[in-house]
Design an enzyme around this catalytic site. Structure first.
Site, PDB file in Angstrom:
ATOM      1  N   THR A   3     -13.498  28.066  -1.825  1.00  0.00           N
ATOM      2  CA  THR A   3     -14.859  28.251  -2.321  1.00  0.00           C
ATOM      3  C   THR A   3     -15.149  29.740  -2.464  1.00  0.00           C
ATOM      4  O   THR A   3     -14.816  30.535  -1.581  1.00  0.00           O
ATOM      5  CB  THR A   3     -15.887  27.618  -1.372  1.00  0.00           C
TER       6      THR A   3
ATOM      7  N   PHE B 164     -18.101  32.635  -2.927  1.00  0.00           N
ATOM      8  CA  PHE B 164     -19.508  32.869  -2.622  1.00  0.00           C
ATOM      9  C   PHE B 164     -19.965  34.189  -3.245  1.00  0.00           C
ATOM     10  O   PHE B 164     -19.201  35.163  -3.284  1.00  0.00           O
ATOM     11  CB  PHE B 164     -19.737  32.973  -1.109  1.00  0.00           C
TER      12      PHE B 164
END
Length: 302
Positions: free
Chosen positions: A173, A175
């Site tokens: 992921t 960010f």
């Protein structure tokens, strides 16, 4: 800044919480129910920055961020990549043989199909991964296990029965780290990223014209996302990540061309590229060289 506060969407032990602790060691992490609340915490001086998940290598983009970030009046001041390592956990004394039901977020559940098939565990969807760990701790039953981060196991006093139970090893992921003021970065700083939001009319060739300057000036685009603006089919808004600093001659020329053809252009952030990008590029090059060597029998000379 040391000892600041960084907000995130989720509960303590969530992957976003883990990302905060990795990117800002020593900071206090502030859980928020929604992305909007995490952004509001920065505006209301409840936090110095917000950790906002924007895309995942398996699930794709995070829609909420595309809708909220452009209107947030925050600047992107950094990026962080988190390798998602799912852990199977239970109460102390539990074993995998005891487990009958596995609890986790629906996205995580879709990423552990191999584990479910292997063990025959009954999948039970919960509101988030860290919340699933809290539930398992509260129930105190050996039959119920959770899939969450190692941080969630530590915070809830659970034991990890198996690590890395995810199906895909590349599950990562990305960010954005956002704050009220932009960082003071030197011009022509190497390994820099720039994020731009722009709008074009829904006409043939509109996108080709606004992006042409990046190709002719040799600018690498790492991300291009589109979405409708206020439900309208007459115009499209794009979020663009490119390598480089706006003061670099090549990127400056590309941005001038973008501004000429686009209806609206907003600079959302200029920030240092994460070291993860370099490691990923280096690994990709090594894999490519290994494939060439396997195919030709001749080592690649550097």
């Amino acid at each position: 800044m040391t000892g600041g506060i960084i907000a995130f969407q989720g509960t303590f032990g969530a992957y976003s919480d883990l990302a905060c602790r990795q990117a800002r060691p020593g900071w206090t992490t502030l859980p928020c129910e929604t992305f909007a609340e995490a952004i509001a915490a920065v505006h209301e001086d409840g936090a110095d920055a917000a950790m906002l998940a924007c895309e995942n290598s398996l699930a794709g983009r995070v829609p909420d961020i595309h809708a909220l970030l452009p209107q947030s009046d925050l600047f992107i001041i950094g990026e962080h990549f988190l390798r998602i390592e799912h852990c199977l956990m239970g109460i102390p004394g539990a074993t995998l043989h005891d487990a009958k039901r596995v609890h986790t977020h629906p996205v995580a559940m879709a990423q552990i199909r191999g584990l479910i098939k292997e063990t025959g565990l009954k999948p039970v969807v919960e509101f988030d991964t860290a919340g699933a760990a809290e539930l398992v701790r509260g129930w105190g039953r050996k039959e119920d296990v959770a899939v969450a981060s190692s941080l969630a196991a530590d915070l809830n006093g659970l034991v990890i029965l198996r690590r890395n139970v995810e199906d895909a090893t590349h599950n990562t992921t990305r960010f954005y780290i956002a704050a009220r003021t932009p960082p003071d970065l030197p011009a022509r700083m190497p390994e820099c990223m720039t994020t731009v939001l722009f709008r074009v009319s829904n006409q043939p060739g509109a996108l080709y014209k606004v992006l042409g300057g990046f190709a002719t000036n040799g600018i690498n685009m790492t991300r291009l996302e589109s979405y409708m603006l206020d439900g309208s089919f007459a115009a499209t808004q794009f979020l663009l990540d490119v390598e480089g600093h706006p003061h670099d001659p090549a990127l400056a020329a590309a941005l001038r061309e973008l501004s000429f053809f686009a209806e609206q252009v907003d600079l959302l952030g200029v920030y240092r590229a994460s070291p993860f990008r370099r490691r990923t590029t280096d690994q990709a090059n090594r894999d490519h060289d290994a494939a060439d060597t396997a195919r030709t029998g001749t080592p690649v000379m550097k």
